[in-house]
Write an enzyme that holds these catalytic residues in place. Sequence first.
Site, mmCIF file in Angstrom:
data_model
loop_
_atom_site.group_PDB
_atom_site.id
_atom_site.type_symbol
_atom_site.label_atom_id
_atom_site.label_comp_id
_atom_site.label_asym_id
_atom_site.label_seq_id
_atom_site.Cartn_x
_atom_site.Cartn_y
_atom_site.Cartn_z
ATOM 1 N N GLU A 18 4.100 27.030 68.829
ATOM 2 C CA GLU A 18 3.429 25.738 68.928
ATOM 3 C C GLU A 18 3.736 25.060 70.269
ATOM 4 O OE1 GLU A 18 4.960 25.989 64.584
ATOM 5 O OE2 GLU A 18 5.393 26.901 66.541
ATOM 6 N N CYS A 22 8.350 24.580 62.000
ATOM 7 C CA CYS A 22 9.704 24.242 61.570
ATOM 8 C C CYS A 22 9.957 22.752 61.759
ATOM 9 C CB CYS A 22 10.733 25.072 62.345
ATOM 10 S SG CYS A 22 10.706 24.778 64.134
ATOM 11 N N ALA A 65 12.578 70.961 58.257
ATOM 12 C CA ALA A 65 13.292 71.809 59.225
ATOM 13 C C ALA A 65 13.253 73.237 58.717
ATOM 14 C CB ALA A 65 14.735 71.344 59.395
ATOM 15 N N ASP A 99 21.671 67.236 64.204
ATOM 16 C CA ASP A 99 20.507 67.027 65.080
ATOM 17 C C ASP A 99 20.878 66.457 66.444
ATOM 18 O OD1 ASP A 99 19.079 67.887 62.927
ATOM 19 O OD2 ASP A 99 18.272 65.924 62.381
ATOM 20 N N GLU A 141 16.414 56.462 59.102
ATOM 21 C CA GLU A 141 16.041 57.757 59.661
ATOM 22 C C GLU A 141 17.170 58.717 59.328
ATOM 23 O OE1 GLU A 141 14.109 58.086 63.516
ATOM 24 O OE2 GLU A 141 14.469 55.945 63.827
#
Length: 366
Positions: free
Chosen positions: A56, A79, A166, A204, A297
């Site tokens: 704003e 707010c 995999a 990995d 992940e």
Amino acid sequence: MPLDPADRPHMARAIELAERGLYSTRPNPRVGAVLVRNGKVIGEGWHRVAGGAHAEVEAIRAAGDLTRGATCYVSLEPCNHQGKTGACAAALIEAGVARVVYGQEDPNPQVSGRGLESLRRAAVAVDGPLLEPQARRLNPGFNKRMSTGLPFVRLKLAMSLDGRTADSSGNSFWITSSMARAHGQRLRARSCAVITGWKTVVQDKARLTLRPAEFGLQDENLDSRQPLRVLLDSRNSAPRDEPFFQADGPILVANIERDGQEGQTEHRHFAERDGRVCLAELLAELGARECNEVLVEAGAELSAAFLRMGLVDELQIYVAPKLMGSDARPLFDLPLKIMDAALPLRFVEMHPIGRDLRITAVPETE
């Protein structure tokens, strides 16, 4: 005055502006604002970064001296409390705005209708919500954290068409295309924290850091901070010379043994559940740290644990058009003996992404 069809395109534009902050506002919500006077747009703004001007205020600055009597379209209720910046409701009143149309009421208990009420007390007309579903989709994490204290948990997965992640030796480079991996980078960029397990880090050699060059965002649209990387390592099994620990950015190691600090790496003790870190307690801690969206992940075991405990809000699944065979590793370590034990999901979206397919799904609730 009541909502009018002419209000919709201006709110749609405010939501479009808010999306520019998708990767930069954490832990604040993404917000956009449009000022209109006599049917013409006189100013636009969006919240760019936590601690910076709110949407704003940006729109008011862009409009200059033209704000008196204007209508402000804002995707989230203004707010009314003083934080790192001033109250937006007060700024709108001072600017002489005559009407405010909002997309969504602010779920923050410090605001939650109080901003709208302060505008009404100042004789500013208030209308809304307008395009509320679209406005709410801007901030799933902020909405959830403010109402429950917990972050929005997004589970990211990549698999072959036959559900494999995999080959039998554990090699997963690469199942999906570069375009799919770039989209995965964007999921990291919008997240306050990324969670993984120690086996992923060791097997990995995963760093789980942001690599901005891979998804081509403008610098001003990307928070330069790395998200908090959270390693679930119940008994501190991951060697400290792994690439995960060498990469820049804060790290939280969640374990059941000790607290401590080693450079950028914080060790935090959590309650034990079945010999491992209690995931629910971990998420509560991340919520307390103002984490809105959290990305998981991880491997088949940890991903399945989040699902079994009902802690996942959304799944992002990248499906590659290839078959890896029955000896390859599955997406989840989720042994189910009968059909009635299956975990139901609901598809929300399906989009081609390069040569792959991206599926958005959510757990189905009764």
